[in-house]
Write a protein that holds these residues in place. Sequence first.
Motif, PDB file in Angstrom:
ATOM      1  N   TYR A 182      13.299  -0.331  -6.483  1.00 44.23           N
ATOM      2  CA  TYR A 182      12.574   0.416  -7.445  1.00 44.23           C
ATOM      3  C   TYR A 182      12.612   1.631  -7.003  1.00 44.23           C
ATOM      4  N   GLU A 183      13.595   2.427  -6.226  1.00 37.98           N
ATOM      5  CA  GLU A 183      13.822   3.818  -6.492  1.00 37.98           C
ATOM      6  C   GLU A 183      15.035   4.466  -7.386  1.00 37.98           C
ATOM      7  N   THR A 184      15.636   2.392  -7.066  1.00 36.66           N
ATOM      8  CA  THR A 184      16.832   2.964  -7.744  1.00 36.66           C
ATOM      9  C   THR A 184      16.884   2.788  -9.340  1.00 36.66           C
ATOM     10  N   VAL A 185      16.084   1.773  -9.532  1.00 39.00           N
ATOM     11  CA  VAL A 185      15.551   1.451 -11.544  1.00 39.00           C
ATOM     12  C   VAL A 185      14.695   2.852 -11.490  1.00 39.00           C
ATOM     13  N   TRP A 186      13.904   3.167 -11.375  1.00 36.12           N
ATOM     14  CA  TRP A 186      13.010   4.445 -11.793  1.00 36.12           C
ATOM     15  C   TRP A 186      13.580   5.334 -10.998  1.00 36.12           C
ATOM     16  N   ASP A 187      15.086   5.814 -10.400  1.00 37.94           N
ATOM     17  CA  ASP A 187      15.277   6.846 -10.576  1.00 37.94           C
ATOM     18  C   ASP A 187      13.599   8.223  -9.667  1.00 37.94           C
ATOM     19  N   ALA A 188      13.847   7.642  -8.535  1.00 34.27           N
ATOM     20  CA  ALA A 188      12.234   8.288  -7.800  1.00 34.27           C
ATOM     21  C   ALA A 188      12.058   8.378  -6.750  1.00 34.27           C
ATOM     22  N   THR A 189      11.223   8.637  -6.021  1.00 31.26           N
ATOM     23  CA  THR A 189      10.785   7.852  -4.433  1.00 31.26           C
ATOM     24  C   THR A 189       9.656   7.113  -4.612  1.00 31.26           C
ATOM     25  N   VAL A 190       9.825   6.344  -3.576  1.00 29.88           N
ATOM     26  CA  VAL A 190       8.579   5.389  -3.233  1.00 29.88           C
ATOM     27  C   VAL A 190       7.996   5.753  -2.054  1.00 29.88           C
ATOM     28  N   ASP A 191       7.023   6.512  -1.468  1.00 28.67           N
ATOM     29  CA  ASP A 191       6.160   6.537   0.043  1.00 28.67           C
ATOM     30  C   ASP A 191       6.154   4.692   0.506  1.00 28.67           C
ATOM     31  N   ARG A 192       7.030   4.981   1.688  1.00 31.62           N
ATOM     32  CA  ARG A 192       7.618   3.681   2.157  1.00 31.62           C
ATOM     33  C   ARG A 192       6.117   2.911   2.869  1.00 31.62           C
ATOM     34  N   PRO A 193       5.165   3.503   3.621  1.00 31.09           N
ATOM     35  CA  PRO A 193       3.692   2.854   4.418  1.00 31.09           C
ATOM     36  C   PRO A 193       3.399   2.224   2.797  1.00 31.09           C
ATOM     37  N   ASN A 194       3.038   2.783   2.363  1.00 27.42           N
ATOM     38  CA  ASN A 194       2.231   2.353   0.128  1.00 27.42           C
ATOM     39  C   ASN A 194       2.737   1.230  -0.750  1.00 27.42           C
ATOM     40  N   PHE A 195       3.790   1.369   0.309  1.00 27.04           N
ATOM     41  CA  PHE A 195       4.846   0.556  -0.920  1.00 27.04           C
ATOM     42  C   PHE A 195       5.161  -0.738  -0.364  1.00 27.04           C
ATOM     43  N   ARG A 196       4.645  -1.026   0.983  1.00 34.39           N
ATOM     44  CA  ARG A 196       4.884  -1.705   1.834  1.00 34.39           C
ATOM     45  C   ARG A 196       3.415  -2.487   1.641  1.00 34.39           C
ATOM     46  N   ARG A 197       2.593  -1.691   1.749  1.00 31.13           N
ATOM     47  CA  ARG A 197       1.061  -1.981   1.717  1.00 31.13           C
ATOM     48  C   ARG A 197       0.556  -2.952   0.190  1.00 31.13           C
ATOM     49  N   LYS A 198       1.333  -2.237  -0.563  1.00 31.01           N
ATOM     50  CA  LYS A 198       1.182  -2.561  -1.798  1.00 31.01           C
ATOM     51  C   LYS A 198       1.767  -3.957  -2.473  1.00 31.01           C
ATOM     52  N   VAL A 199       2.385  -4.255  -1.890  1.00 30.38           N
ATOM     53  CA  VAL A 199       3.742  -5.513  -1.603  1.00 30.38           C
ATOM     54  C   VAL A 199       2.653  -6.505  -0.907  1.00 30.38           C
ATOM     55  N   LEU A 200       3.008  -6.245   0.484  1.00 27.89           N
ATOM     56  CA  LEU A 200       2.183  -7.122   1.109  1.00 27.89           C
ATOM     57  C   LEU A 200       0.388  -7.390   0.571  1.00 27.89           C
ATOM     58  N   ALA A 201       0.165  -6.330   0.092  1.00 23.76           N
ATOM     59  CA  ALA A 201      -1.056  -7.310  -0.747  1.00 23.76           C
ATOM     60  C   ALA A 201      -1.517  -7.787  -1.941  1.00 23.76           C
ATOM     61  N   THR A 202      -0.245  -7.371  -2.026  1.00 26.63           N
ATOM     62  CA  THR A 202      -0.702  -8.753  -4.022  1.00 26.63           C
ATOM     63  C   THR A 202      -0.010 -10.936  -3.316  1.00 26.63           C
ATOM     64  N   PRO A 203      -0.748 -10.956  -3.380  1.00 28.50           N
ATOM     65  CA  PRO A 203      -0.883 -12.440  -3.196  1.00 28.50           C
ATOM     66  C   PRO A 203       0.506 -13.309  -3.612  1.00 28.50           C
ATOM     67  N   GLY A 204       1.461 -14.082  -3.463  1.00 28.91           N
ATOM     68  CA  GLY A 204       2.696 -14.282  -4.008  1.00 28.91           C
ATOM     69  C   GLY A 204       3.526 -13.046  -4.018  1.00 28.91           C
ATOM     70  N   PHE A 205       3.958 -12.472  -3.812  1.00 24.43           N
ATOM     71  CA  PHE A 205       5.476 -11.122  -4.494  1.00 24.43           C
ATOM     72  C   PHE A 205       6.053 -12.103  -3.422  1.00 24.43           C
ATOM     73  N   VAL A 206       5.955 -11.234  -2.244  1.00 26.96           N
ATOM     74  CA  VAL A 206       6.835 -11.666  -1.059  1.00 26.96           C
ATOM     75  C   VAL A 206       6.287 -12.946  -0.318  1.00 26.96           C
ATOM     76  N   GLU A 207       7.194 -13.446   0.691  1.00 32.39           N
ATOM     77  CA  GLU A 207       6.613 -14.074   1.330  1.00 32.39           C
ATOM     78  C   GLU A 207       7.483 -14.033   2.870  1.00 32.39           C
ATOM     79  N   ALA A 208       6.901 -14.440   4.488  1.00 34.35           N
ATOM     80  CA  ALA A 208       7.956 -13.745   5.293  1.00 34.35           C
ATOM     81  C   ALA A 208       8.615 -15.134   5.426  1.00 34.35           C
ATOM     82  N   VAL A 209       9.923 -14.421   5.289  1.00 36.14           N
ATOM     83  CA  VAL A 209      10.642 -16.027   5.827  1.00 36.14           C
ATOM     84  C   VAL A 209      10.384 -15.710   8.327  1.00 36.14           C
ATOM     85  N   PRO A 210      10.044 -17.087   8.406  1.00 34.05           N
ATOM     86  CA  PRO A 210       9.737 -17.570   9.381  1.00 34.05           C
ATOM     87  C   PRO A 210      11.055 -16.981  10.540  1.00 34.05           C
TER      88      PRO A 210
END
Lengths: 247, 247
Positions: A182-210
């Motif tokens: 995201y940071e590379t494509v947008w050429d912008a910085t993203v807040d890590r904690p917020n990014f993390r929460r948002k990704v994990l809060a979106t169902p089906g975006f990513v799933e953890a590898v056991p």
Amino acid sequence: MSGGAPQGYDPYAFEPFAVTVDLAVFTVRGGRMHVLLIRRGQEPYEGSWALPGGFVLPRESAETAARRELAEETGLPEAVVAALHLEQLRTYSEPDRDPRMRVVSVAFTGLVPDLPEPAAGGGGDAAHARWVPVGEAAGLAFDHAVILADARERVGAKLEYTCLATAFCPPEFTLGELQAVYETVWDATVDRPNFRRKVLATPGFVEAVPGAARLTGGRGKPAALYRPGPATTLHPPLLRPSEGHPR
Amino acid sequence: MSGGAPQGYDPYAFEPFAVTVDLAVFTVRGGRMHVLLIRRGQEPYEGSWALPGGFVLPRESAETAARRELAEETGLPEAVVAALHLEQLRTYSEPDRDPRMRVVSVAFTGLVPDLPEPAAGGGGDAAHARWVPVGEAAGLAFDHAVILADARERVGAKLEYTCLATAFCPPEFTLGELQAVYETVWDATVDRPNFRRKVLATPGFVEAVPGAARLTGGRGKPAALYRPGPATTLHPPLLRPSEGHPR
DNA sequence: CCAAAAGTGTTGACAATACACCCATGA
DNA sequence: TCATGGGTGTATTGTCAACACTTTTGG
């Protein structure tokens, strides 16, 4: 249309159109966005860099032609070409975009993860293919600079409301790597904690590898690994900062 | 591409491709979304309804061809055709989509305000053009049902994050009319006070017309009139309700 | 023990919803 | 005076950005 042909239309009566495909294939490497270019070996624009592409054959769809030409011209491994995320950008049909004849081109955008080996590897035309940082792609043949700019804009916009970013990552990745996309494509910085929460809060975006965790590059705490999930759209969207919108 | 021609390529060597345009032109009328269709006068699919469209001429771009064919086939007034909002949808290139020959079609989506007179008015082919509620458009020729569905989906999605809705309204409109556009396209109800605030809070979406107010249809308080503003995108987006997202 | 990167918690500003309410008009 | 549609106010609820803080690794 199709079907609105004038009565008695003869397919050979007009000067024929050539139908081609052009591909803007991107990857993220070393914090910069790169596009796959080939060096032209013939006139016009001999010696210039251009987007890979070529003619659609009589029994092919545009998408089939796009994958075939990409494999032929760049020597990317078959597996990569088969798996790459490909989508139509738009069709370019201005009458004089090719000086030789009437060429209508269906442009595609492609996304691949950073590859260990650059483009070369196969033989033939492959030697003329190279990953070029998008900022350094100047003097492209035909209207390829326009296509490249359109494709770049589209990718940036799509990261906001789709799960497309995972197409830039290897099969298993850390959230830090995803954020770097995201940071590379947008050429912008993203807040890590917020990014993390948002990704994990979106169902089906990513799933953890056991399995286990991996180190980032030596230093730092090992990060958890994730795989792309089944979701394709992102509601609510992940808006890029600073784009004129204080929000 | 354009330029990747095999050496010694002869434009006449292949069976030629025909390049056409197809248009999915929508309007909102009486609380329902309508699409402009023509009745086919020749084989194949003679007598079926189809999207308007036709061949791209040797010196035309696809967009130019789209407006020309629309005027020719539907008899819409020149002013309407010149002003209508037109954008590329995507290109359909499957080899067998037309049984007669190889036809690659560039599809467009068009948006027009509800017109006093339906489609007919001009002479010639115009008599075969009609506004049809999208729900009743069955049995379309070729792959036009797919194109129509793609176009409909795209319009619905674009209302969320662009100012496109004003293209369905006359030059001056009330917020009630604008809201009706959203409700019709999305087939959902929208809270009036909140809609109003959101539209007015988005700079450049609409601008107030200094003049007087107009009655809605007789009853009720006269509504203020607005014109489309200069903005094209909508940040933050106006998300449609119920689309799987509680939000 | 320090730097670096991953990951968690908390807070305050602001936005969105839902709904109650008033206004102007035609019949 | 009532129905109809335009327009305003407001309280609750939630979301998001910002930033402080803890954890786990390598040197």
